[in-house]
Motif scaffolding. Structure first.
Motif: not given
Length: 58
Positions: A36-58
């Protein structure tokens, strides 16, 4: 940020965080999808935090 299963390989980039008129905070984000030329989305912050987790910087 990195998504848990089933899309564990998907690494996303947060593009925008805002507070709507109703007081809820939302997040817009994108990820790389070679089909796809662009893949993205938006959601409420509480849903975002339940779905994604921060990955440590390398």
């Amino acid at each position: 940020m990195k998504r848990a299963d089933p899309d564990a390989g998907r690494v996303i980039t947060v593009e925008r965080v805002w507070t709507a008129d109703d007081g809820h905070t939302a997040v817009a984000y994108k990820w790389h999808d070679p089909r796809a030329s662009y893949a993205g989305s938006a959601c409420p912050l509480d849903v975002f935090h339940r779905t994604y987790e921060a990955e440590a910087h390398r």
